[in-house]
Design an enzyme around this catalytic site. Sequence first.
Site, PDB file in Angstrom:
ATOM      1  N   ASP A  40       5.287  -1.498   5.594  1.00 50.12           N
ATOM      2  CA  ASP A  40       5.403  -2.215   4.330  1.00 50.12           C
ATOM      3  C   ASP A  40       6.237  -1.408   3.340  1.00 50.12           C
ATOM      4  O   ASP A  40       5.821  -0.347   2.887  1.00 50.12           O
ATOM      5  CB  ASP A  40       4.003  -2.447   3.746  1.00 50.12           C
ATOM      6  CG  ASP A  40       4.055  -3.196   2.426  1.00 50.12           C
ATOM      7  OD1 ASP A  40       4.081  -4.439   2.468  1.00 50.12           O
ATOM      8  OD2 ASP A  40       4.096  -2.549   1.361  1.00 50.12           O
ATOM      9  N   TYR A  45      10.777   0.454  -4.088  1.00 50.35           N
ATOM     10  CA  TYR A  45      10.327   1.769  -3.603  1.00 50.35           C
ATOM     11  C   TYR A  45      11.524   2.701  -3.332  1.00 50.35           C
ATOM     12  O   TYR A  45      11.334   3.900  -3.150  1.00 50.35           O
ATOM     13  CB  TYR A  45       9.495   1.663  -2.310  1.00 50.35           C
ATOM     14  CG  TYR A  45       8.238   0.827  -2.388  1.00 50.35           C
ATOM     15  CD1 TYR A  45       7.732   0.357  -3.599  1.00 50.35           C
ATOM     16  CD2 TYR A  45       7.537   0.500  -1.227  1.00 50.35           C
ATOM     17  CE1 TYR A  45       6.588  -0.421  -3.642  1.00 50.35           C
ATOM     18  CE2 TYR A  45       6.386  -0.274  -1.274  1.00 50.35           C
ATOM     19  CZ  TYR A  45       5.921  -0.741  -2.482  1.00 50.35           C
ATOM     20  OH  TYR A  45       4.774  -1.516  -2.509  1.00 50.35           O
ATOM     21  N   LYS A  70       9.965  -6.500  -0.080  1.00 53.18           N
ATOM     22  CA  LYS A  70       9.605  -7.336  -1.235  1.00 53.18           C
ATOM     23  C   LYS A  70      10.773  -7.467  -2.200  1.00 53.18           C
ATOM     24  O   LYS A  70      11.556  -6.525  -2.388  1.00 53.18           O
ATOM     25  CB  LYS A  70       8.404  -6.722  -1.976  1.00 53.18           C
ATOM     26  CG  LYS A  70       7.262  -6.305  -1.057  1.00 53.18           C
ATOM     27  CD  LYS A  70       6.047  -5.814  -1.815  1.00 53.18           C
ATOM     28  CE  LYS A  70       5.077  -5.104  -0.882  1.00 53.18           C
ATOM     29  NZ  LYS A  70       5.451  -3.691  -0.606  1.00 53.18           N
ATOM     30  N   HIS A 103       7.361  -9.780  -5.150  1.00 55.63           N
ATOM     31  CA  HIS A 103       6.540  -8.600  -5.454  1.00 55.63           C
ATOM     32  C   HIS A 103       5.501  -8.866  -6.545  1.00 55.63           C
ATOM     33  O   HIS A 103       4.357  -8.427  -6.429  1.00 55.63           O
ATOM     34  CB  HIS A 103       7.457  -7.437  -5.858  1.00 55.63           C
ATOM     35  CG  HIS A 103       6.908  -6.094  -5.551  1.00 55.63           C
ATOM     36  ND1 HIS A 103       7.677  -5.047  -5.118  1.00 55.63           N
ATOM     37  CD2 HIS A 103       5.633  -5.603  -5.609  1.00 55.63           C
ATOM     38  CE1 HIS A 103       6.904  -3.977  -4.926  1.00 55.63           C
ATOM     39  NE2 HIS A 103       5.667  -4.289  -5.221  1.00 55.63           N
ATOM     40  N   LYS A 225      -1.521   4.179   2.992  1.00 59.51           N
ATOM     41  CA  LYS A 225      -0.368   5.081   2.910  1.00 59.51           C
ATOM     42  C   LYS A 225      -0.819   6.531   3.004  1.00 59.51           C
ATOM     43  O   LYS A 225      -1.837   6.925   2.415  1.00 59.51           O
ATOM     44  CB  LYS A 225       0.360   4.852   1.583  1.00 59.51           C
ATOM     45  CG  LYS A 225       1.442   5.872   1.281  1.00 59.51           C
ATOM     46  CD  LYS A 225       1.080   6.704   0.054  1.00 59.51           C
ATOM     47  CE  LYS A 225       1.945   7.925  -0.072  1.00 59.51           C
ATOM     48  NZ  LYS A 225       1.542   8.754  -1.226  1.00 59.51           N
ATOM     49  N   SER A 226      -0.064   7.332   3.717  1.00 55.54           N
ATOM     50  CA  SER A 226      -0.207   8.784   3.676  1.00 55.54           C
ATOM     51  C   SER A 226       1.096   9.374   4.195  1.00 55.54           C
ATOM     52  O   SER A 226       1.790   8.738   4.991  1.00 55.54           O
ATOM     53  CB  SER A 226      -1.375   9.254   4.544  1.00 55.54           C
ATOM     54  OG  SER A 226      -1.404  10.668   4.550  1.00 55.54           O
ATOM     55  N   ASN A 235      -6.148   7.329   9.818  1.00 53.85           N
ATOM     56  CA  ASN A 235      -6.230   5.962   9.296  1.00 53.85           C
ATOM     57  C   ASN A 235      -5.943   4.907  10.364  1.00 53.85           C
ATOM     58  O   ASN A 235      -6.190   3.722  10.142  1.00 53.85           O
ATOM     59  CB  ASN A 235      -5.251   5.787   8.121  1.00 53.85           C
ATOM     60  CG  ASN A 235      -5.631   6.634   6.925  1.00 53.85           C
ATOM     61  OD1 ASN A 235      -6.740   7.152   6.847  1.00 53.85           O
ATOM     62  ND2 ASN A 235      -4.702   6.789   5.991  1.00 53.85           N
TER      63      ASN A 235
HETATM   64  P1  NAD Z   1      -3.816   3.861  -0.731  1.00 53.74           P
HETATM   65  O1  NAD Z   1      -5.044   3.203  -1.205  1.00 53.74           O
HETATM   66  O2  NAD Z   1      -3.327   3.587   0.638  1.00 53.74           O
HETATM   67  O3  NAD Z   1      -4.036   5.418  -0.951  1.00 53.74           O
HETATM   68  C1  NAD Z   1      -3.066   6.338  -0.578  1.00 53.74           C
HETATM   69  C2  NAD Z   1      -3.520   7.718  -1.006  1.00 53.74           C
HETATM   70  O4  NAD Z   1      -4.825   7.986  -0.522  1.00 53.74           O
HETATM   71  C3  NAD Z   1      -2.633   8.792  -0.393  1.00 53.74           C
HETATM   72  O5  NAD Z   1      -1.544   9.074  -1.235  1.00 53.74           O
HETATM   73  C4  NAD Z   1      -3.582   9.954  -0.242  1.00 53.74           C
HETATM   74  O6  NAD Z   1      -3.640  10.650  -1.473  1.00 53.74           O
HETATM   75  C5  NAD Z   1      -4.895   9.289   0.004  1.00 53.74           C
HETATM   76  N1  NAD Z   1      -5.238   9.186   1.442  1.00 53.74           N
HETATM   77  C6  NAD Z   1      -4.686   8.364   2.377  1.00 53.74           C
HETATM   78  N2  NAD Z   1      -5.302   8.516   3.561  1.00 53.74           N
HETATM   79  C7  NAD Z   1      -6.258   9.441   3.377  1.00 53.74           C
HETATM   80  C8  NAD Z   1      -7.238  10.012   4.230  1.00 53.74           C
HETATM   81  N3  NAD Z   1      -7.348   9.634   5.501  1.00 53.74           N
HETATM   82  N4  NAD Z   1      -8.063  10.949   3.700  1.00 53.74           N
HETATM   83  C9  NAD Z   1      -7.979  11.317   2.418  1.00 53.74           C
HETATM   84  N5  NAD Z   1      -7.079  10.810   1.549  1.00 53.74           N
HETATM   85  C10 NAD Z   1      -6.223   9.874   2.035  1.00 53.74           C
HETATM   86  O7  NAD Z   1      -2.726   3.577  -1.859  1.00 53.74           O
HETATM   87  P2  NAD Z   1      -1.280   2.984  -2.016  1.00 53.74           P
HETATM   88  O8  NAD Z   1      -0.239   3.856  -1.447  1.00 53.74           O
HETATM   89  O9  NAD Z   1      -1.208   2.647  -3.446  1.00 53.74           O
HETATM   90  O10 NAD Z   1      -1.315   1.595  -1.226  1.00 53.74           O
HETATM   91  C11 NAD Z   1      -0.911   1.456   0.128  1.00 53.74           C
HETATM   92  C12 NAD Z   1       0.353   0.639   0.240  1.00 53.74           C
HETATM   93  O11 NAD Z   1       0.200  -0.628  -0.400  1.00 53.74           O
HETATM   94  C13 NAD Z   1       1.551   1.236  -0.491  1.00 53.74           C
HETATM   95  O12 NAD Z   1       2.117   2.320   0.179  1.00 53.74           O
HETATM   96  C14 NAD Z   1       2.465   0.044  -0.560  1.00 53.74           C
HETATM   97  O13 NAD Z   1       3.091  -0.183   0.689  1.00 53.74           O
HETATM   98  C15 NAD Z   1       1.465  -1.066  -0.869  1.00 53.74           C
HETATM   99  N6  NAD Z   1       1.385  -1.350  -2.321  1.00 53.74           N
HETATM  100  C16 NAD Z   1       1.818  -2.561  -2.761  1.00 53.74           C
HETATM  101  C17 NAD Z   1       1.773  -2.877  -4.098  1.00 53.74           C
HETATM  102  C18 NAD Z   1       2.233  -4.218  -4.562  1.00 53.74           C
HETATM  103  O14 NAD Z   1       2.385  -4.429  -5.775  1.00 53.74           O
HETATM  104  N7  NAD Z   1       2.473  -5.153  -3.667  1.00 53.74           N
HETATM  105  C19 NAD Z   1       1.285  -1.946  -5.028  1.00 53.74           C
HETATM  106  C20 NAD Z   1       0.827  -0.720  -4.558  1.00 53.74           C
HETATM  107  C21 NAD Z   1       0.869  -0.434  -3.205  1.00 53.74           C
END
Ligand code: NAD
Length: 269
Positions: A40, A45, A70, A103, A225-226, A235
């Site tokens: 995604d 981005y 998006k 988006h 995401k990570s 994950n």
């Molecule tokens: P997320 O909830 O996936 O959290 C990511 C964060 O959690 C990481 O940066 C890390 O700090 C932590 N993390 C991840 N795996 C972990 C683990 N196993 N143990 C401990 N900590 C961990 O947050 P995100 O990145 O905001 O959301 C995921 C994806 O959603 C984004 O990368 C993007 O592709 C999408 N997104 C879309 C929108 C939208 O408006 N459509 C907005 C935000 C995000």
Amino acid sequence: MTLNSGKTIPQLGFGVWQVSDDGAEAAVAEALRVGYRSIDTAKVYENEAGTGRAIAASGLDRGDVYLTTKLWNSDQGFDETLRAFDASLERLGTDYVDLYLIHWPVPEYGRAVDTFKAFQKIRDEGRAKSIGVSNFRVEDLQRVIDETGEAPAVNQIELHPGLPQDELRAFHAEHGIATEAWSPLGQGESLEDPTIVEIAAAHGVTPAQAILRWHLQLGNVVIPKSVTPARIAENFEVFGFELTADEVARITALPGRRIGPDPAEFNLR
Ligand code: NAD
């Protein structure tokens, strides 16, 4: 999961928000190596190119990787969308995407319906296999359905423990729209919640795994995401256990808040 387009989407994917272009190339390469088959990204981005490079270099057939991007807010409108889509494909280095999303609805622009009509054209040309939206409220979805006669295949929304989005999930279920959860881990905030820590311990898994399992059992598409290889792998290991109905309900009932912007007001260009 099967979408209303008749196409399938992997229920677990990988997100690359807040990752540099080179960082996304490395993270997507690692995710594909571990076994993820859905990525995604988004124009805003600024890592579509890196994402595309990683997919091309993976050795996988393009048809085996599900790719979502998006349309950014400033590109809404019929002609603007067609131009923006071409530019995204160019950066991604591919001739189609599996899923193209609006988006944000940006209600004050009033262009979401025209934008969706351009999406329908792109889909009819086979250049986006499925079309959907992101951050749409019930009223935004209803307008698209009323004015185009079509429900988006997906609505990608902020959804995590503390923000279970019951109203939108019910509306989605009624209209055959798949719910895709962004910030599924609450950007990390949900990982220390005592209820989640307790449920994770009961299954011998990590809090992140317990939360992702909750999403899967709710029927959400989920895109954690990570950039850390161990977490990318962690994950993805969420298919070897199952939460009880009571555990799912306890997580759904957790109090919490929206972390990201309110879609009613968000109008960043
Ligand atoms: P997320 O909830 O996936 O959290 C990511 C964060 O959690 C990481 O940066 C890390 O700090 C932590 N993390 C991840 N795996 C972990 C683990 N196993 N143990 C401990 N900590 C961990 O947050 P995100 O990145 O905001 O959301 C995921 C994806 O959603 C984004 O990368 C993007 O592709 C999408 N997104 C879309 C929108 C939208 O408006 N459509 C907005 C935000 C995000």
